[in-house]
Design a protein around this motif. Structure first.
Motif, PDB file in Angstrom:
ATOM      1  N   LEU A 157       0.830  -1.195   0.000  1.00 52.62           N
ATOM      2  CA  LEU A 157       0.000   0.000   0.000  1.00 52.62           C
ATOM      3  C   LEU A 157       0.869   1.253   0.000  1.00 52.62           C
ATOM      4  CD1 LEU A 157      -2.394  -1.203   2.825  1.00 52.62           C
ATOM      5  CD2 LEU A 157      -2.864  -1.244   0.369  1.00 52.62           C
ATOM      6  N   SER A 158       0.409   2.278  -0.690  1.00 52.87           N
ATOM      7  CA  SER A 158       1.109   3.562  -0.687  1.00 52.87           C
ATOM      8  C   SER A 158       0.784   4.312   0.602  1.00 52.87           C
ATOM      9  CB  SER A 158       0.670   4.405  -1.890  1.00 52.87           C
ATOM     10  OG  SER A 158      -0.674   4.833  -1.715  1.00 52.87           O
ATOM     11  N   PHE A 159       1.529   5.351   0.856  1.00 52.35           N
ATOM     12  CA  PHE A 159       1.308   6.176   2.041  1.00 52.35           C
ATOM     13  C   PHE A 159      -0.104   6.749   2.018  1.00 52.35           C
ATOM     14  CE2 PHE A 159       1.731   9.554   5.045  1.00 52.35           C
ATOM     15  CZ  PHE A 159       2.710   9.135   5.924  1.00 52.35           C
ATOM     16  N   ASP A 160      -0.531   7.250   0.859  1.00 55.68           N
ATOM     17  CA  ASP A 160      -1.870   7.823   0.736  1.00 55.68           C
ATOM     18  C   ASP A 160      -2.951   6.770   0.979  1.00 55.68           C
ATOM     19  OD1 ASP A 160      -0.914  10.371   0.261  1.00 55.68           O
ATOM     20  OD2 ASP A 160      -1.029  10.188  -1.917  1.00 55.68           O
ATOM     21  N   GLN A 161      -2.723   5.535   0.523  1.00 59.12           N
ATOM     22  CA  GLN A 161      -3.684   4.462   0.778  1.00 59.12           C
ATOM     23  C   GLN A 161      -3.767   4.155   2.275  1.00 59.12           C
ATOM     24  OE1 GLN A 161      -1.847   1.688  -1.979  1.00 59.12           O
ATOM     25  NE2 GLN A 161      -3.738   1.622  -3.176  1.00 59.12           N
ATOM     26  N   VAL A 162      -2.628   4.161   2.955  1.00 55.59           N
ATOM     27  CA  VAL A 162      -2.608   3.919   4.405  1.00 55.59           C
ATOM     28  C   VAL A 162      -3.418   5.006   5.111  1.00 55.59           C
ATOM     29  CG1 VAL A 162      -1.154   3.810   6.467  1.00 55.59           C
ATOM     30  CG2 VAL A 162      -0.437   2.649   4.373  1.00 55.59           C
ATOM     31  N   MET A 163      -3.234   6.257   4.700  1.00 55.98           N
ATOM     32  CA  MET A 163      -3.993   7.353   5.305  1.00 55.98           C
ATOM     33  C   MET A 163      -5.489   7.195   5.050  1.00 55.98           C
ATOM     34  SD  MET A 163      -1.738  10.874   4.994  1.00 55.98           S
ATOM     35  CE  MET A 163      -2.385  11.216   3.405  1.00 55.98           C
ATOM     36  N   ALA A 164      -5.859   6.812   3.834  1.00 55.42           N
ATOM     37  CA  ALA A 164      -7.270   6.655   3.486  1.00 55.42           C
ATOM     38  C   ALA A 164      -7.902   5.497   4.260  1.00 55.42           C
ATOM     39  CB  ALA A 164      -7.416   6.423   1.986  1.00 55.42           C
ATOM     40  N   ILE A 165      -7.196   4.391   4.389  1.00 56.65           N
ATOM     41  CA  ILE A 165      -7.724   3.212   5.086  1.00 56.65           C
ATOM     42  C   ILE A 165      -7.892   3.487   6.574  1.00 56.65           C
ATOM     43  CG2 ILE A 165      -7.143   0.858   5.820  1.00 56.65           C
ATOM     44  CD1 ILE A 165      -5.842   0.542   2.988  1.00 56.65           C
ATOM     45  N   THR A 166      -6.892   4.122   7.169  1.00 52.87           N
ATOM     46  CA  THR A 166      -6.912   4.322   8.616  1.00 52.87           C
ATOM     47  C   THR A 166      -7.674   5.571   9.049  1.00 52.87           C
ATOM     48  OG1 THR A 166      -4.853   5.601   8.615  1.00 52.87           O
ATOM     49  CG2 THR A 166      -4.670   3.196   8.886  1.00 52.87           C
ATOM     50  N   GLY A 167      -7.748   6.562   8.164  1.00 53.37           N
ATOM     51  CA  GLY A 167      -8.361   7.832   8.528  1.00 53.37           C
ATOM     52  C   GLY A 167      -7.476   8.654   9.457  1.00 53.37           C
ATOM     53  N   MET A 168      -6.204   8.269   9.550  1.00 52.00           N
ATOM     54  CA  MET A 168      -5.269   8.960  10.442  1.00 52.00           C
ATOM     55  C   MET A 168      -4.446   9.981   9.659  1.00 52.00           C
ATOM     56  SD  MET A 168      -4.064   5.827  12.825  1.00 52.00           S
ATOM     57  CE  MET A 168      -5.269   4.866  13.716  1.00 52.00           C
ATOM     58  N   LYS A 169      -3.947  10.972  10.378  1.00 49.22           N
ATOM     59  CA  LYS A 169      -3.195  12.057   9.746  1.00 49.22           C
ATOM     60  C   LYS A 169      -1.781  11.624   9.382  1.00 49.22           C
ATOM     61  CE  LYS A 169      -5.843  15.592  11.977  1.00 49.22           C
ATOM     62  NZ  LYS A 169      -6.178  16.815  11.362  1.00 49.22           N
ATOM     63  N   ARG A 217       7.078   5.633   0.557  1.00 47.41           N
ATOM     64  CA  ARG A 217       6.986   4.610   1.595  1.00 47.41           C
ATOM     65  C   ARG A 217       5.903   3.625   1.185  1.00 47.41           C
ATOM     66  NH1 ARG A 217      10.468   3.827   5.924  1.00 47.41           N
ATOM     67  NH2 ARG A 217      11.390   5.819   6.417  1.00 47.41           N
ATOM     68  N   LYS A 218       6.176   2.347   1.349  1.00 49.40           N
ATOM     69  CA  LYS A 218       5.214   1.293   1.063  1.00 49.40           C
ATOM     70  C   LYS A 218       5.028   0.455   2.318  1.00 49.40           C
ATOM     71  CE  LYS A 218       4.747   2.132  -3.356  1.00 49.40           C
ATOM     72  NZ  LYS A 218       3.497   2.500  -3.961  1.00 49.40           N
ATOM     73  N   VAL A 219       3.802  -0.005   2.532  1.00 46.47           N
ATOM     74  CA  VAL A 219       3.468  -0.817   3.697  1.00 46.47           C
ATOM     75  C   VAL A 219       2.754  -2.066   3.211  1.00 46.47           C
ATOM     76  CG1 VAL A 219       2.136  -0.895   5.842  1.00 46.47           C
ATOM     77  CG2 VAL A 219       3.205   1.241   5.139  1.00 46.47           C
ATOM     78  N   LYS A 220       3.189  -3.230   3.692  1.00 46.12           N
ATOM     79  CA  LYS A 220       2.488  -4.464   3.363  1.00 46.12           C
ATOM     80  C   LYS A 220       1.111  -4.432   4.003  1.00 46.12           C
ATOM     81  CE  LYS A 220       6.277  -7.745   3.046  1.00 46.12           C
ATOM     82  NZ  LYS A 220       6.835  -8.973   3.661  1.00 46.12           N
ATOM     83  N   LYS A 221       0.139  -4.946   3.281  1.00 44.47           N
ATOM     84  CA  LYS A 221      -1.228  -4.994   3.798  1.00 44.47           C
ATOM     85  C   LYS A 221      -1.260  -5.738   5.132  1.00 44.47           C
ATOM     86  CE  LYS A 221      -5.760  -6.839   2.774  1.00 44.47           C
ATOM     87  NZ  LYS A 221      -6.468  -7.836   2.017  1.00 44.47           N
ATOM     88  N   SER A 222      -0.529  -6.831   5.235  1.00 42.72           N
ATOM     89  CA  SER A 222      -0.527  -7.621   6.473  1.00 42.72           C
ATOM     90  C   SER A 222       0.091  -6.855   7.635  1.00 42.72           C
ATOM     91  CB  SER A 222       0.224  -8.938   6.260  1.00 42.72           C
ATOM     92  OG  SER A 222       1.577  -8.688   5.921  1.00 42.72           O
TER      93      SER A 222
END
Length: 74
Positions: A19-31, A53-58
């Motif tokens: 996941l991209s950084f923007d996807q992480v923000m969208a999924i979590t709703g965090m700043k 920055r990339k984050v594994k879904k798991s």
């Protein structure tokens, strides 16, 4: 495939979504600043690819489960 990582292990191919950084923000709703802080501290494991920055879904699911106990992403 974009957003997927593949590795061959014992004759099977393991595919995991990154996941991209923007996807992480969208999924979590965090700043942004909170997520950056979590990545910098190592609490949220991430991989730096160039300037991104990339984050594994798991990894995101595991990190999120510490907050609410669910941590499952569709």
């Amino acid at each position: 495939m974009q957003g997927m990582a593949e590795a061959e292990q014992g004759g099977t191919i393991i595919t995991e979504r990154w996941l991209s950084f923007d996807q992480v923000m969208a999924i979590t709703g965090m700043k942004r600043t909170f997520i950056q802080s979590e990545m910098n501290s190592g609490r949220l494991k991430s991989l730096k690819v160039g300037r991104c920055r990339k984050v594994k879904k798991s990894e995101l699911e595991a990190w999120m489960s510490k907050f609410d106990g669910a941590g499952e992403i569709n």
